[in-house]
Design a protein around this motif. Structure first.
Motif, PDB file in Angstrom:
ATOM      1  N   PHE A  64       0.541  50.448 -46.158  1.00  0.00           N
ATOM      2  CA  PHE A  64       1.761  50.008 -45.483  1.00  0.00           C
ATOM      3  C   PHE A  64       1.793  50.497 -44.038  1.00  0.00           C
ATOM      4  O   PHE A  64       2.084  49.730 -43.112  1.00  0.00           O
ATOM      5  CB  PHE A  64       2.985  50.515 -46.265  1.00  0.00           C
TER       6      PHE A  64
ATOM      7  N   THR B 260      -1.148  32.946 -47.084  1.00  0.00           N
ATOM      8  CA  THR B 260      -0.926  34.362 -47.385  1.00  0.00           C
ATOM      9  C   THR B 260      -2.260  35.085 -47.333  1.00  0.00           C
ATOM     10  O   THR B 260      -3.185  34.711 -48.057  1.00  0.00           O
ATOM     11  CB  THR B 260      -0.319  34.484 -48.797  1.00  0.00           C
TER      12      THR B 260
ATOM     13  N   SER C  95       8.455  39.314 -51.483  1.00  0.00           N
ATOM     14  CA  SER C  95       7.591  40.424 -51.897  1.00  0.00           C
ATOM     15  C   SER C  95       6.371  39.946 -52.690  1.00  0.00           C
ATOM     16  O   SER C  95       5.366  40.657 -52.758  1.00  0.00           O
ATOM     17  CB  SER C  95       8.392  41.423 -52.736  1.00  0.00           C
TER      18      SER C  95
ATOM     19  N   HIS D 100       4.083  37.934 -51.932  1.00  0.00           N
ATOM     20  CA  HIS D 100       2.880  37.824 -51.095  1.00  0.00           C
ATOM     21  C   HIS D 100       2.189  39.173 -50.886  1.00  0.00           C
ATOM     22  O   HIS D 100       1.054  39.227 -50.427  1.00  0.00           O
ATOM     23  CB  HIS D 100       3.233  37.190 -49.746  1.00  0.00           C
ATOM     24  N   GLY D 101       2.913  40.250 -51.220  1.00  0.00           N
ATOM     25  CA  GLY D 101       2.329  41.584 -51.130  1.00  0.00           C
ATOM     26  C   GLY D 101       1.118  41.750 -52.032  1.00  0.00           C
ATOM     27  O   GLY D 101       0.296  42.643 -51.828  1.00  0.00           O
TER      28      GLY D 101
ATOM     29  N   GLY E   9      -2.033  42.275 -50.265  1.00  0.00           N
ATOM     30  CA  GLY E   9      -2.128  43.341 -49.269  1.00  0.00           C
ATOM     31  C   GLY E   9      -1.491  42.929 -47.962  1.00  0.00           C
ATOM     32  O   GLY E   9      -1.915  43.340 -46.882  1.00  0.00           O
TER      33      GLY E   9
ATOM     34  N   LEU F  64       2.256  42.724 -45.795  1.00  0.00           N
ATOM     35  CA  LEU F  64       3.585  43.324 -45.795  1.00  0.00           C
ATOM     36  C   LEU F  64       4.589  42.172 -45.764  1.00  0.00           C
ATOM     37  O   LEU F  64       4.756  41.518 -44.737  1.00  0.00           O
ATOM     38  CB  LEU F  64       3.767  44.237 -44.579  1.00  0.00           C
TER      39      LEU F  64
ATOM     40  N   GLU G 232       3.588  50.612 -53.168  1.00  0.00           N
ATOM     41  CA  GLU G 232       2.188  50.202 -53.316  1.00  0.00           C
ATOM     42  C   GLU G 232       1.809  50.399 -54.786  1.00  0.00           C
ATOM     43  O   GLU G 232       1.912  51.496 -55.326  1.00  0.00           O
ATOM     44  CB  GLU G 232       1.236  51.009 -52.425  1.00  0.00           C
TER      45      GLU G 232
ATOM     46  N   CYS H  80       4.245  41.999 -57.978  1.00  0.00           N
ATOM     47  CA  CYS H  80       4.838  42.190 -56.648  1.00  0.00           C
ATOM     48  C   CYS H  80       6.137  41.397 -56.505  1.00  0.00           C
ATOM     49  O   CYS H  80       7.074  41.839 -55.844  1.00  0.00           O
ATOM     50  CB  CYS H  80       3.851  41.775 -55.555  1.00  0.00           C
TER      51      CYS H  80
ATOM     52  N   LEU I 219       3.215  46.006 -52.540  1.00  0.00           N
ATOM     53  CA  LEU I 219       1.892  45.486 -52.192  1.00  0.00           C
ATOM     54  C   LEU I 219       0.765  46.116 -52.993  1.00  0.00           C
ATOM     55  O   LEU I 219       0.918  47.169 -53.605  1.00  0.00           O
ATOM     56  CB  LEU I 219       1.619  45.549 -50.686  1.00  0.00           C
TER      57      LEU I 219
END
Ligand code: SF4
Lengths: 191, 466
Positions: B6, B123, B137, B139-140, B143, B145, B207, B225, B237
């Motif tokens: 992050f 993404t 979230s 799409h986390g 990896g 943000l 994470e 996620c 993520l």
């Protein structure tokens, strides 16, 4: 936006914890493309019965709620959906501050951008507020204090930049737009 | 100093660093938009005479209020909900006027915003991704943000491609061990939310780490996620790895050729360094998990399938929730009669989810009196599922097979659970009225939902699959 420095009001109390934004503004009212008249849908499913008549013992339908600017809610208000329609509805109804011991991140952000103060207090203060509906409280944004009728003065945290914007009645978008050169530099550097 | 994943992404996107007086100006690499949370943002642009700064970094789809009925969707009959039709029309107009690429109702790539971003390769690891939607979230999982924003912020990103942000705290969720057979990613995230609580992640970016997470497919990582926000977290993520790269390779917007090799080299650095310090850590033992189901009115109120619901009658909030749900403290969820089953949403409407449901439903029939709605996450998933013959399995089982969209996840398009009815749903929120006024939502995995559709009551998918 109107500048906010001080709010003095009686409180409306909703003791439920985890009041999510689906309750504050149910999804079926999100098909609007404006913000006009959104207060009438605020807490619609708690406020009206199935025929659309007001439910008398719901707190927002009681005469004491009229004109109140401060909503006190159980822990973690505003969780769930990011819909800004939730703070729009609260503001349009007349609220200028929401007090709880925890306020969900996105709702807090959205509130700050719409002249609705998200005020996080300790559990003891919240307990007192929940137990004393209609208490006359004073919020001083300059000093970041909440004063209870007992004379107790409670400090609250608030994001410093949003506070300055609220005190001066300016919005953050103007500030972001003024960063244009830095943004262009950043884009050039990365290209 | 060792840094977390992050922190690395954060540092790379600060246009102006954070100070005591001002938040950081954070650059946004990808802005996803949909019809519901944008109209007032476009109005702001018009009022101030502003343009969209980077239409090339902005993508639009229609999902929330779109019909899942083919006739309405493709314009053969008018859209029943007039306000939804107006919103769709307005979005079309806004995208045209401001030069934003829109996957409109007729587009073959259209789908739920958090499903099409990954599907199209938009993404990618290391990106900052925002959308006026809390489940950004999702799409986390790559990896990135990625987090949800409000409509005012949508306007700010359209105008400046930036946001004002304070850096969040970091929370490591370490999950170790193999998931037992019949336990899905949905069960894992429901268990994590139960452990953290619905506000346990407030102010934090999670994470997800550990051997269990590494072994998950991309679809499964997205499910995990996706529901980070249900623990109150800003974002969630997973560090990218070979699984991530294999998923992205060859996707429409993924880098290709030499750019692909460069991208991979960059992406490999997107891990939390050994010794990086998180503000907080929790540990979960995956080997002890079972299929999960919710019984209350927030996603933290869940039990394992063989566990009775708790008895917290001195807690008025619990009491109110249980009353709304019409359940009895101490009862088993297993065997609870149900009325509706919904397999869909950005949590669980990807191809692997549909396969899991189809595997249970194959050669069986939905119980009498149960309505079962299967709504693929995107038009591409729909085509792929049909190529595999999954639609035939669902239809033969007596389920309805629809066009893609959010549908019964939030009931904005008219797909609603009736008042008082119980719905086993693969979506992410069991809030009061979320699926329709008075609806009672039981969140679960696609396999558990499908097993319940067949049984007519809450069922353990492990028993049916055995
Ligand atoms: S499927 Fe549900 S949670 Fe996901 S974007 Fe649509 S409405 Fe939101």
């Amino acid at each position: 936006m109107e500048p906010i420095t001080r709010i003095q009001s009686r409180t409306v109390v909703m003791p439920s914890t985890n009041i999510d934004t689906d309750q504050i503004m149910p999804a079926r009212f999100l098909t609007t493309t404006t913000r006009a008249g959104i207060a009438k849908h605020l807490f619609a499913d708690w406020r009206y019965d199935r025929d659309g008549n007001p439910i008398a013992d719901f707190v927002l339908n009681q005469p004491e709620a009229i004109g109140c600017q401060v909503l006190v809610a159980g822990r973690n208000i505003g969780c769930g959906s990011s819909r800004e329609h939730a703070p729009w509805g609260l503001y349009d109804f007349g609220f200028r501050a929401v007090i709880s011991s925890e306020i969900a991140d996105i709702f807090k952000n959205n509130s700050l951008k719409n002249g609705l103060l998200p005020i996080v207090v300790d559990e003891t203060t919240l307990e007192w507020l929940l137990a004393n509906p209609g208490a006359l409280v004073t919020i001083d944004l300059e000093r970041c204090t909440l004063t209870l009728p007992t004379g107790a003065v409670v400090q609250f945290p608030i994001e410093s930049f949003a506070r300055v914007c609220l005190l001066n009645g300016v919005d953050e978008t103007g500030y972001l737009l003024s960063q244009n050169d830095a943004i262009s530099q950043f884009e050039k550097h990365r290209a | 100093m060792p840094s977390t994943l992050f922190e690395k992404i954060w540092a790379a996107h600060q246009v102006v660093p954070e100070t005591l007086d001002t938040p950081a100006v954070l650059y946004v690499d990808l802005h996803l938009t949909h019809e519901v949370t944008t109209p007032q943002a476009f109005t702001m642009l018009r009022e101030r005479g502003l343009q969209v700064r980077r239409p090339d970094l902005t993508f639009a789809t229609m999902d929330h209020s779109t019909p899942t009925d083919a006739d309405q969707l493709f314009g053969r009959v008018p859209i029943k909900l007039v306000s939804a039709a107006k919103q769709i029309e307005q979005f079309d107009k806004n995208c045209k006027e401001f030069g934003i690429e829109l996957l409109d109702v007729m587009h073959a790539d259209r789908g739920i915003v958090h499903i099409i971003g990954p599907e199209l390769g938009l993404t990618q690891p290391g990106k900052t991704i925002v959308c006026g939607d809390s489940h950004t979230s999702t799409h986390g999982a790559f990896g990135a943000l990625a987090f949800g924003i409000g409509t005012t912020e949508v306007g700010q990103v359209l105008a400046t491609q930036c946001l004002l942000q304070r850096k969040a705290k970091s929370l490591a969720v370490n999950v170790e061990g193999a998931l037992p057979a019949g336990v899905a990613a949905k069960d894992l995230i429901l268990a994590i939310i139960r452990t953290l609580g619905v506000s346990g992640g407030t102010g934090s970016v999670i994470e997800y780490r550990g051997s269990t997470i590494r072994a998950l497919s991309m679809d499964e990582r997205m499910t995990v996620c996706n529901m980070s926000i249900e623990a109150g977290a800003r974002a969630g993520l997973v560090a990218p790895d070979e699984t991530t790269f294999a998923y992205l390779k060859g996707r429409a917007h993924a880098p290709a050729g030499a750019a692909w090799d460069q991208a991979i080299a960059r992406w490999r650095t997107l891990v939390s360094d050994p010794g990086a310090v998180f503000d907080r850590e929790i540990h979960i033992d995956a080997t002890q998990l079972k299929p999960m189901i919710t019984y209350g009115t927030h996603p933290g109120m869940s039990v394992a399938i063989d566990e009775p619901i708790p008895n917290l009658l001195n807690d008025p909030v619990f009491q109110k929730s249980i009353d709304y749900m019409g359940l009895t403290p101490g009862q088993q969820m297993l065997g609870q009669k149900i009325d509706v089953v919904f397999v869909g949403s950005c949590t669980n409407a990807r191809l692997s989810d549909l396969r899991a449901a189809a595997q249970v439903m194959q050669g069986r029939h939905v119980a009498p009196g149960v309505t079962c709605l299967i709504v693929p996450g995107s038009q591409a998933i729909k085509r792929e599922a049909e190529r595999e013959g999954l639609d035939k399995i669902f239809i033969a089982a007596g389920a309805e097979w629809r066009e893609s969209g959010c549908s019964m996840c939030l009931g904005m398009n008219g797909d609603l659970v009736p008042r008082g009815a119980y719905c086993v749903s693969t979506s992410n929120r069991n809030f009061e009225g979320r699926q329709g006024i008075g609806s009672r939502t039981l969140l679960a995995s696609p396999a558990l939902a499908a097993a319940s559709a067949i049984a007519g009551c809450v069922a353990d998918p492990r028993a049916l699959n055995a």
